[in-house]
Scaffold this motif. Sequence first.
Motif, short mmCIF file in Angstrom:
data_model
loop_
_atom_site.label_atom_id
_atom_site.label_comp_id
_atom_site.label_asym_id
_atom_site.label_seq_id
_atom_site.Cartn_x
_atom_site.Cartn_y
_atom_site.Cartn_z
N VAL A 55 0.97 13.34 0.69
CA VAL A 55 1.13 11.89 0.62
C VAL A 55 1.34 11.29 2.01
CG1 VAL A 55 2.38 9.99 -0.47
CG2 VAL A 55 2.23 12.20 -1.64
N THR A 56 0.69 10.16 2.22
CA THR A 56 0.92 9.32 3.38
C THR A 56 1.39 7.96 2.88
OG1 THR A 56 -0.86 10.41 4.62
CG2 THR A 56 -0.12 8.26 5.43
N GLY A 57 2.43 7.42 3.50
CA GLY A 57 2.92 6.10 3.12
C GLY A 57 2.80 5.13 4.27
N VAL A 58 2.29 3.93 4.01
CA VAL A 58 2.19 2.91 5.06
C VAL A 58 2.93 1.65 4.63
CG1 VAL A 58 0.00 3.74 6.00
CG2 VAL A 58 -0.02 2.00 4.21
N ASP A 59 3.50 0.97 5.62
CA ASP A 59 4.19 -0.29 5.35
C ASP A 59 4.18 -1.13 6.62
OD1 ASP A 59 6.17 -1.14 2.84
OD2 ASP A 59 6.60 -2.22 4.70
N PHE A 60 4.25 -2.44 6.44
CA PHE A 60 4.24 -3.38 7.56
C PHE A 60 5.63 -3.59 8.14
CE2 PHE A 60 3.11 -7.70 9.34
CZ PHE A 60 2.10 -7.24 10.18
N SER A 61 6.66 -3.19 7.37
CA SER A 61 8.05 -3.41 7.78
C SER A 61 8.64 -2.15 8.40
CB SER A 61 8.90 -3.82 6.56
OG SER A 61 10.28 -3.73 6.85
N GLU A 62 9.03 -2.24 9.66
CA GLU A 62 9.63 -1.09 10.34
C GLU A 62 10.98 -0.73 9.73
OE1 GLU A 62 9.74 -1.47 14.54
OE2 GLU A 62 7.55 -1.64 14.75
N ALA A 63 11.73 -1.73 9.29
CA ALA A 63 13.02 -1.46 8.67
C ALA A 63 12.86 -0.65 7.39
CB ALA A 63 13.75 -2.77 8.37
N MET A 64 11.86 -0.99 6.58
CA MET A 64 11.58 -0.23 5.37
C MET A 64 11.15 1.20 5.72
SD MET A 64 12.03 -1.81 2.44
CE MET A 64 12.16 -3.46 1.71
N LEU A 65 10.30 1.34 6.74
CA LEU A 65 9.83 2.67 7.13
C LEU A 65 10.96 3.54 7.65
CD1 LEU A 65 6.46 1.79 8.89
CD2 LEU A 65 6.74 3.06 6.75
N LYS B 285 3.75 5.90 8.16
CA LYS B 285 3.17 5.20 9.31
C LYS B 285 3.29 3.69 9.11
CE LYS B 285 -0.53 8.65 9.96
NZ LYS B 285 -0.12 9.15 11.29
N LYS B 286 3.33 2.96 10.22
CA LYS B 286 3.26 1.51 10.14
C LYS B 286 1.80 1.12 9.97
CE LYS B 286 4.66 -2.86 12.17
NZ LYS B 286 5.43 -3.57 13.21
N GLY B 287 1.53 0.22 9.04
CA GLY B 287 0.15 -0.19 8.82
C GLY B 287 0.07 -1.46 7.99
N ASP B 288 -1.03 -2.16 8.19
CA ASP B 288 -1.32 -3.41 7.49
C ASP B 288 -2.18 -3.08 6.27
OD1 ASP B 288 -2.28 -5.87 6.63
OD2 ASP B 288 -2.81 -6.58 8.63
N ALA B 289 -1.78 -3.55 5.10
CA ALA B 289 -2.50 -3.26 3.86
C ALA B 289 -3.95 -3.73 3.90
CB ALA B 289 -1.79 -3.91 2.67
N GLU B 290 -4.22 -4.74 4.74
CA GLU B 290 -5.57 -5.29 4.83
C GLU B 290 -6.37 -4.73 6.02
OE1 GLU B 290 -4.32 -9.62 2.90
OE2 GLU B 290 -5.11 -9.53 4.94
N LYS C 37 -9.60 -8.83 0.05
CA LYS C 37 -9.74 -8.10 1.31
C LYS C 37 -8.95 -6.80 1.24
CE LYS C 37 -9.07 -8.53 6.31
NZ LYS C 37 -8.58 -9.42 7.41
N ALA C 38 -7.76 -6.85 0.67
CA ALA C 38 -6.93 -5.65 0.55
C ALA C 38 -7.62 -4.59 -0.30
CB ALA C 38 -5.58 -6.01 -0.04
N ILE C 39 -8.13 -4.99 -1.45
CA ILE C 39 -8.80 -4.03 -2.34
C ILE C 39 -10.05 -3.46 -1.68
CG2 ILE C 39 -10.10 -3.85 -4.51
CD1 ILE C 39 -8.00 -5.74 -5.73
N ARG C 40 -10.77 -4.27 -0.93
CA ARG C 40 -11.96 -3.79 -0.21
C ARG C 40 -11.55 -2.74 0.83
NH1 ARG C 40 -13.49 -8.47 1.82
NH2 ARG C 40 -14.11 -9.11 -0.29
N GLU C 41 -10.42 -2.97 1.49
CA GLU C 41 -9.93 -2.03 2.49
C GLU C 41 -9.45 -0.74 1.83
OE1 GLU C 41 -8.63 -0.93 6.53
OE2 GLU C 41 -10.32 -1.82 5.48
N TRP C 42 -8.78 -0.85 0.68
CA TRP C 42 -8.32 0.35 -0.02
C TRP C 42 -9.51 1.17 -0.51
CZ3 TRP C 42 -4.29 -2.78 -3.35
CH2 TRP C 42 -3.32 -3.33 -2.48
N LYS C 43 -10.56 0.48 -0.93
CA LYS C 43 -11.78 1.16 -1.34
C LYS C 43 -12.40 1.91 -0.15
CE LYS C 43 -16.52 0.07 -2.77
NZ LYS C 43 -17.45 -1.05 -3.05
N ARG C 44 -12.36 1.29 1.03
CA ARG C 44 -12.97 1.89 2.21
C ARG C 44 -12.39 3.27 2.52
NH1 ARG C 44 -11.73 2.74 7.33
NH2 ARG C 44 -9.75 1.59 7.23
N VAL C 45 -11.07 3.40 2.41
CA VAL C 45 -10.43 4.67 2.80
C VAL C 45 -10.46 5.70 1.68
CG1 VAL C 45 -8.97 3.52 4.49
CG2 VAL C 45 -8.09 3.91 2.17
#
Length: 248
Positions: free
Chosen positions: A69-79, A96-101, A127-135
């Motif tokens: 599993v890899t987890g990404v989030d935009f919030s450093e405090a959450m990470l 990792k820090k990352g933008d959902a879009e 846009k988010a779903i398109r990006e999730w599909k890409r990976v």
Amino acid sequence: MKEAIEKHWSRDAGSYNKSVQTALRSEETKGPWKDIFSRVLGTSQLNILDVGTGPGSVALLLAEMGHRVTGVDFSEAMLDNAMRNNTALGLDVDFKKGDAENLPFADGTFDAVVNRFVLWTVPDPKKAIREWKRVLKPGGKLVIIDGNWYDNRNTLKRRIWRELSLPLVMITERRNPYTHKFGPELKKGIWCLGVERPEADKIFLEEESFRDIYLIEEINTKRPTLFEYLKYGYQEKAFLIAGSKKSI
């Protein structure tokens, strides 16, 4: 909008994580979610991305089930909290820090992309779903768990119930629920206000040519206690919708 949401979730990340830590150690809480993910993802070991991982609730659960599993989030405090939880549980999730879009991964990296209570917060769901599909790899599965948190059925009864529930949350969970309320400015940017879901989500997946779309309209992970009902009974039931990326 993204920066405003990041500040919103980071502001009280510590107190929110306290309730998450309790859930991460509770088989009564984890068991039903494990059953749901096994039903949707199968039992083979997968390479999974958890988008909007927050303090790692879903990512750590999936790792415990044997997935990579890899987890990404935009919030450093959450990470920061997610990495501490990862260490405390002796698991090996890559956070990792990352933008959902705009994810920092190559095309076709993952067997599955999951997210829980995330899509409603993104500025552009298509846009988010398109990006999730890409990976996703060809044939890979996208799993969205969400709810009608801001819908057309926001009756006076529900609004009063929610306001009365907040002090109870504060007392029983020892966290400040008022910091998680979206103010008027943030609400203006929420795409799902007044949108019928999961009907809209199904359309998003169809537009991106996902196959074998699978829907659970109400997810009831356990029978609520009286306190849980008083705290959260006003909420709409969560739903799960999943689909597979078209194979080459």
